[in-house]
Scaffold this motif. Structure first.
Motif, PDB file in Angstrom:
ATOM      1  N   LYS A 153       0.832  -1.202   0.000  1.00 14.27           N
ATOM      2  CA  LYS A 153       0.000   0.000   0.000  1.00 14.27           C
ATOM      3  C   LYS A 153       0.864   1.249   0.000  1.00 14.27           C
ATOM      4  O   LYS A 153       0.491   2.271  -0.567  1.00 14.27           O
ATOM      5  N   LEU A 188      -8.217  -0.568  -7.463  1.00 15.30           N
ATOM      6  CA  LEU A 188      -8.326  -1.123  -6.114  1.00 15.30           C
ATOM      7  C   LEU A 188      -8.363  -2.645  -6.160  1.00 15.30           C
ATOM      8  O   LEU A 188      -7.739  -3.316  -5.343  1.00 15.30           O
ATOM      9  N   LEU A 189      -9.078  -3.187  -7.155  1.00 15.78           N
ATOM     10  CA  LEU A 189      -9.148  -4.645  -7.275  1.00 15.78           C
ATOM     11  C   LEU A 189      -7.767  -5.239  -7.536  1.00 15.78           C
ATOM     12  O   LEU A 189      -7.414  -6.275  -6.972  1.00 15.78           O
ATOM     13  N   TYR A 191      -4.835  -4.025  -6.666  1.00 18.74           N
ATOM     14  CA  TYR A 191      -4.081  -4.002  -5.405  1.00 18.74           C
ATOM     15  C   TYR A 191      -4.538  -5.135  -4.493  1.00 18.74           C
ATOM     16  O   TYR A 191      -3.743  -5.812  -3.858  1.00 18.74           O
ATOM     17  N   PHE A 192      -5.844  -5.336  -4.465  1.00 14.32           N
ATOM     18  CA  PHE A 192      -6.390  -6.368  -3.586  1.00 14.32           C
ATOM     19  C   PHE A 192      -5.892  -7.746  -4.005  1.00 14.32           C
ATOM     20  O   PHE A 192      -5.511  -8.567  -3.171  1.00 14.32           O
ATOM     21  N   ALA A 195      -2.332  -8.190  -2.991  1.00 16.29           N
ATOM     22  CA  ALA A 195      -2.263  -8.414  -1.545  1.00 16.29           C
ATOM     23  C   ALA A 195      -2.664  -9.843  -1.214  1.00 16.29           C
ATOM     24  O   ALA A 195      -2.038 -10.510  -0.384  1.00 16.29           O
ATOM     25  N   PHE A 196      -3.691 -10.334  -1.880  1.00 19.59           N
ATOM     26  CA  PHE A 196      -4.177 -11.692  -1.638  1.00 19.59           C
ATOM     27  C   PHE A 196      -3.100 -12.715  -1.996  1.00 19.59           C
ATOM     28  O   PHE A 196      -2.821 -13.638  -1.225  1.00 19.59           O
TER      29      PHE A 196
ATOM     30  N   GLU B  60     -12.315  -6.197   4.609  1.00 26.38           N
ATOM     31  CA  GLU B  60     -11.078  -6.834   4.138  1.00 26.38           C
ATOM     32  C   GLU B  60     -10.549  -6.102   2.913  1.00 26.38           C
ATOM     33  O   GLU B  60      -9.353  -5.857   2.769  1.00 26.38           O
ATOM     34  N   PHE B  61     -11.461  -5.732   2.036  1.00 20.46           N
ATOM     35  CA  PHE B  61     -11.073  -5.038   0.808  1.00 20.46           C
ATOM     36  C   PHE B  61     -10.468  -3.671   1.124  1.00 20.46           C
ATOM     37  O   PHE B  61      -9.421  -3.296   0.592  1.00 20.46           O
ATOM     38  N   ASP B  64      -6.898  -3.946   2.592  1.00 22.79           N
ATOM     39  CA  ASP B  64      -5.796  -4.414   1.757  1.00 22.79           C
ATOM     40  C   ASP B  64      -5.506  -3.522   0.560  1.00 22.79           C
ATOM     41  O   ASP B  64      -4.701  -3.882  -0.287  1.00 22.79           O
ATOM     42  N   THR B  65      -6.173  -2.386   0.438  1.00 27.63           N
ATOM     43  CA  THR B  65      -5.895  -1.512  -0.697  1.00 27.63           C
ATOM     44  C   THR B  65      -5.369  -0.176  -0.172  1.00 27.63           C
ATOM     45  O   THR B  65      -5.662   0.212   0.955  1.00 27.63           O
ATOM     46  N   GLN B  70      -7.681   5.145  -2.274  1.00 28.30           N
ATOM     47  CA  GLN B  70      -9.031   5.357  -1.735  1.00 28.30           C
ATOM     48  C   GLN B  70      -9.363   6.842  -1.649  1.00 28.30           C
ATOM     49  O   GLN B  70     -10.492   7.259  -1.919  1.00 28.30           O
TER      50      GLN B  70
END
Lengths: 214, 216
Positions: A153, A188-189, A191-192, A195-196, B60-61, B64-65, B70
């Motif tokens: 992040k 954002l997706l 990045y997610f 991270a996952f 959770e979303f 983690d971003t 944001q």
């Protein structure tokens, strides 16, 4: 979105991943060096390592990035390529957090293990390499995993300096298309997902290391 | 390296304004994250899965971003949806929302740490569900979580410079403004770096004092 814009986003992802890998490596090196120094026998070493941790944890990562980009060049005559400047700022900042993790994990190894090493006539270096670290490292993995997500992040911060990472290319695409909601959902997706994946890899590593201990 | 004290002196008025904005953002952001985090934590304890699942996935979303993305997202998407907030409000909401997903975990741990006997005692006394939470569980849970919440106050302080990216002029924003006008980067950036270390040390000192008070 046109293919050209997707290419821009892919380039951004690549920059973000590179920056993540480099600064994670630098951060890990700093974390181990400073963390071990904080358990050192000489008070000067412990004190200096403590100062390092406090200064880098106390200032904001973004302030550090500005500092590396704008103060280093006139003050010391260094002008780093953006990638290295970003790596330096992020690696040094997150390394300071990592140092506390290393220190904590080393402290959590049972004292008897250390004493066992002394009884066997190991040098301090051997004790560290052969007894303390193998037991402490698996304990460090879960907090390091958290830190890695924080670092991921944190990489978005370099976009403020105009480095073409994922956040930056996302902004460019937004300006091109004037379509904020869609673009930011993608960014954002992405990045997610990264991270996952990181969480998965770290969990695998933890299981692997713990299996090695048994 | 040549250090120019005049630049420091010229920067000071801007610095104080920036510090004020930083502190405002910090206080408001903390309040939002403390409240919203508790709301999330309580929602996660409702027996219905239809509440738990969405809350779990969304938090959770958000966790983690990156906060910076944001911030951009709220700043540019909300007006598209017809909701125009000032930059400062957007920033404070983004920080509060982001950190609420962290404080939520803190509250959860605090609530789970309340011994089961306390729940049973509340049942034995025939307290209502509301009363059990308000009079028995939360006072004990919140007291436990103060140190952990304090950590996030400091983390929030260090994330406030990101507000610069959405045109809120806090400390870093003012330092950048000053350095662009005067071509002096070293002094303002060092001054705010030191200010960050001082404010975060002061905050952690105050939090430790508060903690000792509460534990007694």
């Amino acid at each position: 979105m046109t293919s050209g814009l997707w290419e821009l986003v892919l380039k951004g992802i690549w920059t973000t991943v590179q920056l993540l890998v480099f600064s994670a490596l630098l951060g890990a090196a700093v974390a181990f060096a400073v963390g071990i120094a904080r358990t050192g026998r000489r008070w000067v070493v412990r004190f200096l390592a403590g100062c390092y941790t406090e200064i880098f944890r106390g200032t904001s990562a973004l302030v550090m990035i500005f500092w590396v980009f704008f103060v280093l060049p006139p003050a010391f005559g260094w002008q780093l390529v953006p990638m290295w400047a970003g790596t330096l700022a992020l690696g040094l900042t997150y390394g300071a957090y990592g140092a506390e993790i290393v220190r904590g994990a080393l402290g959590a190894v049972e004292p008897a293990q250390r004493e066992g090493g002394v009884a066997l006539g190991f040098t301090p270096g051997q004790r560290l390499r052969k007894i303390l670290l193998p037991q402490a490292v698996p304990e460090m993995i879960p907090p390091f995993c958290n830190l890695l997500i924080e670092l991921l992040k944190g990489t978005a911060l370099v976009s403020v300096m105009g480095m073409g990472d994922l956040a930056f290319s996302g902004n460019l695409v937004r300006l091109a298309l004037q379509e904020s909601a869609e673009i930011y959902t993608y960014v954002l997706l992405i990045y997610f997902v990264i991270a996952f994946l990181l969480t998965r890899v770290m969990r695998g590593l933890e299981n692997h290391l713990k299996a090695g201990l048994r | 390296m040549n250090w120019d004290w005049n630049a420091v002196r010229d920067f000071m008025p801007l610095f104080w304004d920036g510090l004020l904005v930083t502190l405002q953002a910090l206080v408001l952001g903390s309040l939002i994250s403390f409240t919203l985090g508790l709301v999330w934590a309580l929602l996660m304890r409702t027996p219905t899965r239809w509440v738990q699942w969405p809350v779990g996935i969304v938090t959770e979303f958000v966790r983690d971003t990156p906060l910076l993305v944001q911030l951009f997202c709220l700043f540019y998407v909300l007006p598209e949806w017809g909701l125009t907030l000032s930059a400062m409000t957007t920033g404070v909401v983004a920080i509060g929302l982001h950190y609420s997903t962290y404080t939520m975990q803190v509250y959860r741990a605090g609530i789970e740490a309340v011994p089961a006997g306390q729940w049973e005692a509340a049942t034995a006394l025939n307290l209502s569900r509301n009363r059990t939470w308000r009079a028995v569980i939360l006072p004990q849970a919140v007291r436990r979580v103060v140190p952990a919440l304090g950590n996030y106050v400091i983390a929030m302080l260090k994330d406030t410079p990101m507000l610069m990216a959405i045109t809120v002029l806090e400390m870093l924003g003012r330092a950048r403004l000053f350095s662009q006008q005067h071509f002096q980067f070293t002094e303002p950036l060092t001054v705010i770096g030191v200010a960050f270390v001082l404010v975060s040390s002061l905050a952690s000192f105050l939090l430790r004092t508060l903690e000792r008070r509460l534990v007694r």
